[in-house]
Design a protein around this motif. Structure first.
Motif, PDB file in Angstrom:
ATOM      1  N   PHE A  98     -77.350 136.852  -5.953  1.00 52.16           N
ATOM      2  CA  PHE A  98     -76.881 137.772  -6.983  1.00 52.16           C
ATOM      3  C   PHE A  98     -76.901 139.224  -6.501  1.00 52.16           C
ATOM      4  O   PHE A  98     -77.608 139.577  -5.562  1.00 52.16           O
ATOM      5  N   TYR A 114     -97.336 137.726   0.205  1.00 50.32           N
ATOM      6  CA  TYR A 114     -97.175 138.920  -0.633  1.00 50.32           C
ATOM      7  C   TYR A 114     -96.416 138.606  -1.912  1.00 50.32           C
ATOM      8  O   TYR A 114     -95.594 137.694  -1.955  1.00 50.32           O
ATOM      9  N   TYR A 115     -96.679 139.399  -2.941  1.00 49.99           N
ATOM     10  CA  TYR A 115     -95.880 139.311  -4.162  1.00 49.99           C
ATOM     11  C   TYR A 115     -94.730 140.317  -4.070  1.00 49.99           C
ATOM     12  O   TYR A 115     -94.852 141.337  -3.382  1.00 49.99           O
ATOM     13  N   LEU A 130     -80.373 127.440  -8.247  1.00 48.50           N
ATOM     14  CA  LEU A 130     -81.254 126.813  -7.259  1.00 48.50           C
ATOM     15  C   LEU A 130     -81.533 125.353  -7.602  1.00 48.50           C
ATOM     16  O   LEU A 130     -82.106 124.637  -6.799  1.00 48.50           O
ATOM     17  N   HIS A 186     -93.611 142.723  -5.763  1.00 53.02           N
ATOM     18  CA  HIS A 186     -93.814 144.159  -5.996  1.00 53.02           C
ATOM     19  C   HIS A 186     -94.459 144.844  -4.804  1.00 53.02           C
ATOM     20  O   HIS A 186     -94.494 146.065  -4.734  1.00 53.02           O
ATOM     21  N   GLY A 227     -86.397 126.536  -4.679  1.00 47.74           N
ATOM     22  CA  GLY A 227     -85.226 125.658  -4.671  1.00 47.74           C
ATOM     23  C   GLY A 227     -85.585 124.208  -4.385  1.00 47.74           C
ATOM     24  O   GLY A 227     -85.295 123.322  -5.197  1.00 47.74           O
ATOM     25  N   ALA A 268     -84.325 132.214   0.056  1.00 43.72           N
ATOM     26  CA  ALA A 268     -84.421 131.302  -1.086  1.00 43.72           C
ATOM     27  C   ALA A 268     -83.087 130.603  -1.337  1.00 43.72           C
ATOM     28  O   ALA A 268     -83.053 129.460  -1.797  1.00 43.72           O
ATOM     29  N   THR A 269     -81.987 131.294  -1.033  1.00 40.80           N
ATOM     30  CA  THR A 269     -80.669 130.691  -1.215  1.00 40.80           C
ATOM     31  C   THR A 269     -80.362 129.708  -0.089  1.00 40.80           C
ATOM     32  O   THR A 269     -79.882 128.601  -0.324  1.00 40.80           O
ATOM     33  N   TRP A 311    -100.046 138.829  -9.919  1.00 41.84           N
ATOM     34  CA  TRP A 311     -98.803 139.187  -9.242  1.00 41.84           C
ATOM     35  C   TRP A 311     -98.286 140.548  -9.679  1.00 41.84           C
ATOM     36  O   TRP A 311     -97.346 141.078  -9.120  1.00 41.84           O
ATOM     37  N   ASN A 332     -78.019 141.840  -8.236  1.00 46.72           N
ATOM     38  CA  ASN A 332     -79.386 142.334  -8.459  1.00 46.72           C
ATOM     39  C   ASN A 332     -80.318 141.241  -7.994  1.00 46.72           C
ATOM     40  O   ASN A 332     -80.237 140.121  -8.473  1.00 46.72           O
ATOM     41  N   ASP A 333     -81.234 141.584  -7.089  1.00 46.59           N
ATOM     42  CA  ASP A 333     -82.006 140.481  -6.514  1.00 46.59           C
ATOM     43  C   ASP A 333     -82.834 139.788  -7.581  1.00 46.59           C
ATOM     44  O   ASP A 333     -83.390 140.396  -8.479  1.00 46.59           O
ATOM     45  N   ALA A 334     -82.850 138.487  -7.495  1.00 46.99           N
ATOM     46  CA  ALA A 334     -83.462 137.671  -8.538  1.00 46.99           C
ATOM     47  C   ALA A 334     -84.687 136.966  -7.984  1.00 46.99           C
ATOM     48  O   ALA A 334     -84.793 135.756  -8.050  1.00 46.99           O
ATOM     49  N   VAL A 335     -85.631 137.702  -7.436  1.00 47.11           N
ATOM     50  CA  VAL A 335     -86.861 137.055  -6.992  1.00 47.11           C
ATOM     51  C   VAL A 335     -87.824 136.991  -8.170  1.00 47.11           C
ATOM     52  O   VAL A 335     -87.803 137.847  -9.044  1.00 47.11           O
ATOM     53  N   GLN A 336     -88.637 135.941  -8.190  1.00 46.02           N
ATOM     54  CA  GLN A 336     -89.573 135.763  -9.298  1.00 46.02           C
ATOM     55  C   GLN A 336     -90.834 136.568  -9.005  1.00 46.02           C
ATOM     56  O   GLN A 336     -91.538 136.264  -8.045  1.00 46.02           O
ATOM     57  N   PRO A 337     -91.121 137.566  -9.835  1.00 51.21           N
ATOM     58  CA  PRO A 337     -92.228 138.472  -9.517  1.00 51.21           C
ATOM     59  C   PRO A 337     -93.589 137.795  -9.498  1.00 51.21           C
ATOM     60  O   PRO A 337     -94.518 138.306  -8.902  1.00 51.21           O
ATOM     61  N   TRP A 338     -93.706 136.639 -10.174  1.00 44.92           N
ATOM     62  CA  TRP A 338     -95.017 135.976 -10.239  1.00 44.92           C
ATOM     63  C   TRP A 338     -95.218 134.968  -9.126  1.00 44.92           C
ATOM     64  O   TRP A 338     -96.197 134.252  -9.103  1.00 44.92           O
ATOM     65  N   ARG A 339     -94.272 134.874  -8.205  1.00 44.72           N
ATOM     66  CA  ARG A 339     -94.454 133.958  -7.086  1.00 44.72           C
ATOM     67  C   ARG A 339     -94.517 134.751  -5.789  1.00 44.72           C
ATOM     68  O   ARG A 339     -93.791 135.717  -5.620  1.00 44.72           O
TER      69      ARG A 339
END
Ligand SMILES: Nc1ncnc2c1ncn2[C@@H]1O[C@H](COP(=O)(O)OP(=O)(O)OP(=O)(O)O)[C@@H](O)[C@H]1O
Ligand SMILES: [Mg+2]
Lengths: 268, 289
Positions: free
Chosen positions: A86, A134-135, B186, A137, A104, A151-152, B277, A88-95
């Motif tokens: 995407f 690292y997270y 995904l 953020h 995936g 990830a893609t 996180w 806007n990058d769609a990384v999950q901040p809690w992972r």
């Protein structure tokens, strides 16, 4: 197996309800096709409807009229084998980085250990091995883009949609990533649709450059790029062939950019 | 086969800088705590003085009497049996009410938050229920469920449920569309999207509500006991009131406050673990409450 195009849009139109209640046509009567293993770059003025075009192919948005086909089948829901980076990058901040990349395979039913093993390979390939724990953020914007890329790609998509994936990177990192992308892609026979603002990037990467018109988007013209592969982006830029293709496409693109700019001046 | 090289991960920080920062932090903590202790001493001291010389300690009691009462409760026992059985009863009601209420609030909040149709259907009912004064419900529950534990659990449940529900609902609605789309591409199923995207992004909202929710659970249990019970801290307080035993009311309040603070500490630790996180800005340093 038929050997038709993997991606096809036939007179696809997408309308959105505008902010003031009116109807806004983002994409109008768009027809294009992408062959297996083909690398297609899409350029066009900002806001013309490039991202919308990708969302039609990905099945996230249905066309308002016309039809989107993937491997000859109408797109209903998300087609198998699609990868989508995407804008806007769609990384999950809690992972963590590693678990983001492992998401995936996890979704597709791999065990946690298997998914992480796969992910680790890709984290290394995008040069983030030291940052696996690292997270998001704690990462720079460019590093987050690389997480999204890994990830893609970890799903080994046969259709890769990329929406300005490298626009947030500095020039050197961008060149590295472009070479890396070409290297990773070269063995795969995946079809790539690569949206970008950067004509240099489009020509250096693609077999075919599609120039879109100012909003609403439709294909203005298509240019074949006959530069030899494998390519190194920094070197290929210097060749006279590159320069002449660049001038040709820029002529076509400039008209649309000017049109879009005039319109936004009039509107404001 | 890493193609992109990166700068070194961390560089050594001079030891002097570290100890300097640690000392500054310790000094600040010391200052905060000494001012707190002084404030409490001034407050208790003036209360004690006032109750000894000017105001009537029968109505207002005084710290030394309250302290004597507490010592009496914990060494000899209360009029309603051992203090510990009373604490255990109240805590059991509060914890059970809290767990069921929080679970129901989270599940329903997230479901309604993700389903515009369901939330449209349920909105008027939820608003109406939420408008009912909860303390009145406590009286109703005593009639429904009797003087035993169930009526208190029900009161705690109702208080907790609404506190958690509205936050979970809001949290589930404000999930980044981009993240959901990305997960779907995904390969995530609807359920996986719910568990791996919606729940984690609603977690900060939900956890924020859980802090106040445990307080509500205790209030629910105690109010339920005041309305009618056979054991518990609320009963102790209402008996003290019946006997004009003002120190007893204060002592009960103090015990409840300590319990609430303990639960708060546990929840804060849980929150830190679940939200590790997040950037450490607002919730770990500086302006914390
Ligand atoms: N979900 C939506 N709802 C309403 N309008 C939308 C939506 N998505 C896109 N649009 C509109 O469609 C038009 C095209 O948007 P799109 O994101 O496809 O442009 P773009 O070519 O990708 O632009 P950029 O190069 O700046 O990323 C814009 O005018 C935008 O306002
Ligand atoms: Mg876009």
């Amino acid at each position: 197996m038929t050997t038709g195009p993997v991606i096809e849009l036939r007179a696809a139109t997408k309308r959105f309800r505008g902010a003031t209640g009116g109807v806004h046509t983002a994409v109008r009567e768009l027809t294009l096709s992408v062959q297996p293993g083909e690398f297609v770059a899409v350029v066009g003025p900002t806001g013309c409807g490039k991202s919308t075009t990708l969302s039609l192919v990905s099945g996230l948005e249905p066309p308002s009229s016309g039809i989107a086909l993937v491997r000859g089948e109408p797109v209903l829901g998300i087609p198998e084998g699609i990868g989508y980076m995407f804008q806007n990058d769609a990384v999950q901040p809690w992972r963590s980085v590693l678990d983001n990349v492992a998401a995936g395979p996890r979704y597709r039913g791999a065990s946690k250990a298997k998914a992480r093993e796969k992910a680790r390979v890709w984290v290394e390939k995008v040069g983030l091995a030291k940052f696996a724990g690292y997270y998001p953020h704690q990462l720079s914007g460019g590093m987050r883009k690389r997480v999204a890329l890994a990830a893609t790609l970890v799903n080994e998509p046969s259709i890769l949609l990329m929406d300005e994936p490298f626009s947030a990177l500095d020039v050197q990192t961008r060149a590295l990533m472009q070479d890396e992308l070409l290297r990773l892609w070269s063995g795969t026979n995946a079809a790539v649709v690569f949206v970008t603002h950067d004509l240099d990037e489009a020509i250096a990467l693609a077999d075919k450059v599609i120039v879109m018109t100012a909003s609403p988007a439709t294909v203005k013209s298509t240019f074949d790029v006959h530069l030899p592969r494998p390519r190194l982006v920094e070197e290929i830029r210097m060749t006279p062939e590159f320069q002449s293709v660049y001038r040709e496409i820029w002529e076509s693109l400039r008209e649309e950019v000017d049109k879009a700019r005039e319109r936004s001046v009039v509107a404001s | 086969m890493s193609a992109v090289s990166l700068p070194a991960e961390t560089e050594a920080i001079p030891a002097r800088e570290l100890t300097g920062a640690a000392r500054a932090a310790r000094n600040r903590r010391l200052k905060v705590w000494s001012i707190r202790v002084v404030l409490v001493a001034v407050w208790l001291g003036s209360w004690e003085l006032a109750a000894t010389y000017w105001i009537d300690p029968f109505f207002y009691s005084k710290p030394s009497e309250v302290w004597a009462k507490l010592v009496d409760w914990f060494t000899v026992g209360t009029s309603q049996g051992s203090i510990w059985t009373n604490i255990a009863a109240t805590m059991q009601e509060a914890v059970i009410g809290f767990l069921i209420g929080a679970l129901a609030g989270i599940v329903l909040g997230v479901l309604l938050g993700r389903s515009p149709l369901l939330s449209d259907i349920c909105a008027p009912f939820i608003k109406a229920l939420n408008a009912v004064p909860r303390i009145v419900l406590a009286a109703l529950f005593v009639i429904w469920f009797g003087l035993g534990m169930q009526s208190k659990i029900a009161t705690a449940f109702i208080l907790v449920f609404f506190a958690v529900f509205f936050n979970a609902f809001q949290g589930a609605r404000e999930v980044d569309r981009n993240l959901i789309n990305n997960a779907r591409v995904l390969g995530a199923s609807r359920f996986q999207v719910l568990m791996t995207i919606v729940l984690p992004s609603a977690t900060s909202w939900i956890l924020a509500s859980l802090h106040s929710a445990f307080g509500f659970a205790l209030i629910g249990a105690v109010v339920g006991e005041v309305v009618g019970a056979e054991t518990g801290l609320g009963l102790l307080i209402s008996r003290s009131q019946g006997n004009f035993d003002t120190p007893g009311i204060y002592a009960g309040m103090i015990v409840i406050t300590v319990l609430a603070l303990l639960a708060e500490a546990i929840l804060t630790a849980l929150e830190k673990r679940l939200l590790k996180w997040r950037p450490t800005a607002a919730h770990e340093q500086g302006a914390q409450l």
